[in-house]
Motif scaffolding. Structure first.
Motif, mmCIF file in Angstrom:
data_model
loop_
_atom_site.group_PDB
_atom_site.id
_atom_site.type_symbol
_atom_site.label_atom_id
_atom_site.label_comp_id
_atom_site.label_asym_id
_atom_site.label_seq_id
_atom_site.Cartn_x
_atom_site.Cartn_y
_atom_site.Cartn_z
ATOM 1 N N ILE A 75 0.838 -1.199 0.000
ATOM 2 C CA ILE A 75 0.000 0.000 0.000
ATOM 3 C C ILE A 75 0.874 1.249 0.000
ATOM 4 O O ILE A 75 0.605 2.216 -0.737
ATOM 5 N N SER A 80 2.365 1.876 -3.402
ATOM 6 C CA SER A 80 1.440 2.396 -4.409
ATOM 7 C C SER A 80 1.029 3.822 -4.082
ATOM 8 O O SER A 80 0.800 4.632 -4.975
ATOM 9 N N ALA A 81 0.935 4.138 -2.796
ATOM 10 C CA ALA A 81 0.555 5.504 -2.426
ATOM 11 C C ALA A 81 1.657 6.491 -2.790
ATOM 12 O O ALA A 81 1.381 7.638 -3.137
ATOM 13 N N TYR A 82 2.914 6.035 -2.705
ATOM 14 C CA TYR A 82 4.037 6.902 -3.082
ATOM 15 C C TYR A 82 4.634 6.417 -4.386
ATOM 16 O O TYR A 82 5.838 6.233 -4.490
ATOM 17 N N LEU A 95 -6.202 2.129 -8.688
ATOM 18 C CA LEU A 95 -6.167 3.597 -8.622
ATOM 19 C C LEU A 95 -6.375 4.237 -9.992
ATOM 20 O O LEU A 95 -6.692 5.412 -10.097
ATOM 21 N N ARG A 137 -7.243 11.986 -0.028
ATOM 22 C CA ARG A 137 -6.417 10.846 -0.418
ATOM 23 C C ARG A 137 -6.599 9.646 0.505
ATOM 24 O O ARG A 137 -6.719 8.509 0.066
ATOM 25 N N ARG A 138 -6.652 9.935 1.807
ATOM 26 C CA ARG A 138 -6.784 8.863 2.785
ATOM 27 C C ARG A 138 -8.118 8.135 2.593
ATOM 28 O O ARG A 138 -8.188 6.915 2.590
ATOM 29 N N ILE A 166 -8.068 5.962 -0.568
ATOM 30 C CA ILE A 166 -7.302 4.729 -0.452
ATOM 31 C C ILE A 166 -7.977 3.756 0.513
ATOM 32 O O ILE A 166 -8.145 2.579 0.212
#
Lengths: 343, 335
Positions: free
Chosen positions: A119, A122-124, A232, A247-248, A251
């Motif tokens: 996670i 993928s978030a960064y 995403l 964003r939070r 996700i």
């Protein structure tokens, strides 16, 4: 859902049939005497042979023999090991939990580390956390498990002396087998030094678990990352973003749920690799599990033991796969209503 | 007041064979309460413009604009987080494929409830659950979904495309946006639902003074109720202006072709009469012609057309053509 469960279980029946048929055919395929392969008894006297022939229906046709084989499987009569003279079933009952324990902890470690790591990457995406973790997973992915084990033994056992090198628990402790899951047994026993025994068992577990967890952790990290990146890109994420969610929220509320569904399936598929790797790990760490026993049996040409071990391990993998599949269908609303199971 | 004011919006895609300019210097402005239509063939960059405004384009697209003002605030200069807040508060978008724009693992109720802003709840923490239910129900009723109980407890894959589109609209209007961007909202729908959706959008515009930027193929439907129309061809704005003006005397050959291509059923069509269409097809994005992109297909084209025409504006009607049609002065007494 019940319909689905029923169909899924009927598929399982076919798979078990194929598995038992294969195991049964091994009796004929292995070299050596048929009766010995079946029973595990060598150098029998004439009267004993007569009795065994009757028991195993050697004179009847193959179908009857197979039927007798399956009924014996259900009764728990899996034959006798050639090398130890004890029943195969007792060996499996004693050793399989040790392997399961190791696999279970490795899988827990893999899930606890791999999925959050996936996670984060993928978030960064394309930023430094992604690059660092991706490089590390590639490294962990490509390290041979036996080499990693030897390396860890050299550093942490021989070098620092932090962890023991082999076995499940120190010689100081005598833990009677109840469930054969050592941590559970210590807890159930409840003797005065239980806490110390527990710590000792954890110490013994640490290195094998780390070694065994390396591969599934890296696979899960990469898979979660790919799955997340894929999700995403989807339109519903764009919709959620246009809705004004941050964003939070995007996700956690939308991306994660959709991305983890294929990961659950993947966890099920990892079981077979995990068992194979567990065998290597068990041999290196002298872990008294079914994998080491199976490899020893192969060396000793202990045919009944090979059969029994094979059956137990394969059955476990099939059940684990099915469990993962059922979990997936239970959680995925799209496939929940499908009435047809898939192998 | 100008609600949206965009000047020279350019959207490019850097590739290995050079930069593809999918949208070339497009201007667009929209006043409060107006319905604008963005018209053009598929691949002309309509959806790209819409997505660029909302800010949901992929990172591989390069977006530049001289200005992209939303009520006086330049969206291009805001930080992504601030921009998301502004866009989330004031704009809403309806996408082309409604079912794929809904989260497949969440129930409709959750998805609609999620788009309700926190400010709209009056009750405290405990009354909120009930209030949310009431609000979602009201929203679903507003977009014409009658059996709200069943719909709100289903997953998107259990519903028809039309119902999904209505749910999308319900989610879009949940925040009472000032601008609704509808990206081909009716392409996937059958004609009765299509009429319902158009009626719904029309009433939203008239009753709530909601501005609408409509991207659509339904030329005939659009001409009925849009205030202004923008015609795009291959990423270039060829003509823009009040709908009536653009349709009655178009200046640009492409607009004229577009108007002519509408079959006129009132006067009857001859047996096997050919439809009017420009010769050739739209060029692919990798092989865009230089200058006026209509050039190779344009019946009026001359040598000057290899230079990109400048947008000329007169009486709120702008066009980009070297040889506009219908421009000779009408004589006062034709004799």
């Amino acid at each position: 859902m019940l319909d689905y469960l029923f169909r899924r279980l009927s598929l399982l029946l076919f798979m078990l049939f194929a598995l038992t048929a294969f195991t049964f055919s091994l009796n004929y395929l292995f070299p050596g005497d048929l009766l010995t392969n079946f029973s595990g008894q060598v150098n029998t006297s004439f009267s004993q042979s007569q009795m065994l022939e009757e028991k195993y229906h050697i004179d009847d046709n193959v179908l009857v023999q197979y039927g007798a084989f399956v009924s014996r499987l259900f009764q728990g009569d899996w034959g006798v090991s050639l090398s130890s003279g004890q029943t195969v079933a007792s060996h499996v009952a004693l050793l399989l939990p040790a392997t399961l324990e190791l696999c279970f902890y490795a899988l827990v470690v893999a899930i606890l580390l791999g999925i959050p790591a996936g996670i984060i990457t993928s978030a960064y995406h394309k930023k430094w956390p992604d690059k660092v973790i991706s490089t590390l997973t590639l490294l962990g992915f490509s390290i041979p498990v036996f080499w990693l084990a030897l390396l860890l033994i050299m550093v942490f056992c021989l070098g620092f002396g932090w962890f023991p090198m082999s076995g499940r628990i120190g010689l100081l402790y005598e833990i009677p087998a109840v469930t054969n899951f050592i941590l559970l047994d210590i807890w159930l026993l409840g003797f005065p030094y239980g806490g110390q025994a527990f710590l000792d068992a954890l110490h013994h577990l640490a290195l094998p678990t780390v070694v065994l967890a390396m591969y599934p952790t890296t696979v899960l990290t990469r898979f979660t990352r790919d799955s997340m990146l894929n999700v995403l890109e989807q339109n519903y994420i764009k919709t959620a973003r246009a809705k004004g969610l941050n964003r939070r929220q995007i996700i956690l509320d939308h991306a994660l749920r959709n991305a983890l569904l294929p990961v659950i399936k993947q966890i099920g598929l990892q079981f077979s690799t995990l068992i194979t790797l567990a065998m290597v790990t068990e041999v290196i760490f002298s872990w008294p599990g079914v994998g080491r026993w199976l490899i020893d049996s192969i060396y000793q040409r202990d045919y009944p033991a090979i059969q029994g071990g094979l059956l137990a391990v394969s059955m476990f993998v099939i059940f684990a796969n099915m469990l993962a599949d059922l979990t997936h269908s239970l959680l995925d609303p799209v496939s929940r209503n499908q009435s047809h199971g898939k192998v | 007041m100008q609600l949206l004011d965009i000047k020279n919006l350019t959207i490019e895609l850097p590739t290995e064979d050079g930069v593809i300019r999918a949208v070339d210097k497009v201007n667009l402005s929209l006043k409060e309460g107006e319905v604008h239509a963005l018209v053009g063939e598929s691949g002309s960059g309509k959806s790209l413009i819409a997505k660029a405004i909302v800010g949901v384009l992929n990172e591989r697209w390069r977006i530049t604009a001289d200005r992209m003002h939303w009520r006086g605030v330049d969206l291009m200069r805001l930080s992504p987080e601030k921009r998301r807040k502004v866009v989330g508060r004031d704009m809403a978008m309806i996408y082309q494929e409604p079912r794929r724009s809904l989260d497949p693992t969440a129930k409709i109720f959750e998805q609609v409830a999620e788009s309700l802003p926190d400010e709209c709840f009056k009750a405290g923490f405990f009354g909120r659950k009930k209030e949310r239910k009431v609000k979602v129900k009201a929203l679903l009723h507003k977009v014409g979904i009658r059996d709200d109980e069943r719909i709100s407890s289903s997953y998107p894959h259990e519903l028809s495309e039309g119902v999904c589109q209505k749910v999308m609209i319900a989610m879009a209007i949940a925040r009472n946006p000032q601008l609704l961007i509808a990206d081909e909202p009716t392409t996937a729908l059958e004609s009765t639902t299509r009429a319902q959706v158009f009626r719904l959008l029309k009433s939203l515009n008239q009753l709530k003074n909601m501005s609408i930027l409509m991207i659509s193929h339904e030329l005939e439907e659009i001409t009925q109720w849009s205030h202004a129309i923008h015609v795009l061809y291959c990423g270039q704005m060829v003509e823009a202006g009040p709908t009536k003006k653009v349709f009655t005397d178009p200046y640009h050959p492409y607009t004229q072709a577009l108007v002519k291509s509408l079959p006129d059923y009132a006067h009857g069509l001859g047996h096997k009469a050919p439809f009017y269409a420009l010769k050739g097809t739209i060029p692919p994005l990798q092989h865009l012609p230089i200058g006026c992109r209509l050039g190779p297909r344009c019946p009026q084209a001359q040598r000057e057309c290899v230079a990109t025409p400048v947008l000329v504006k007169s009486h709120g009607h702008s066009y980009a053509c070297h040889f506009p049609l219908n421009r000779e002065k009408k004589k006062c007494n034709p004799c």
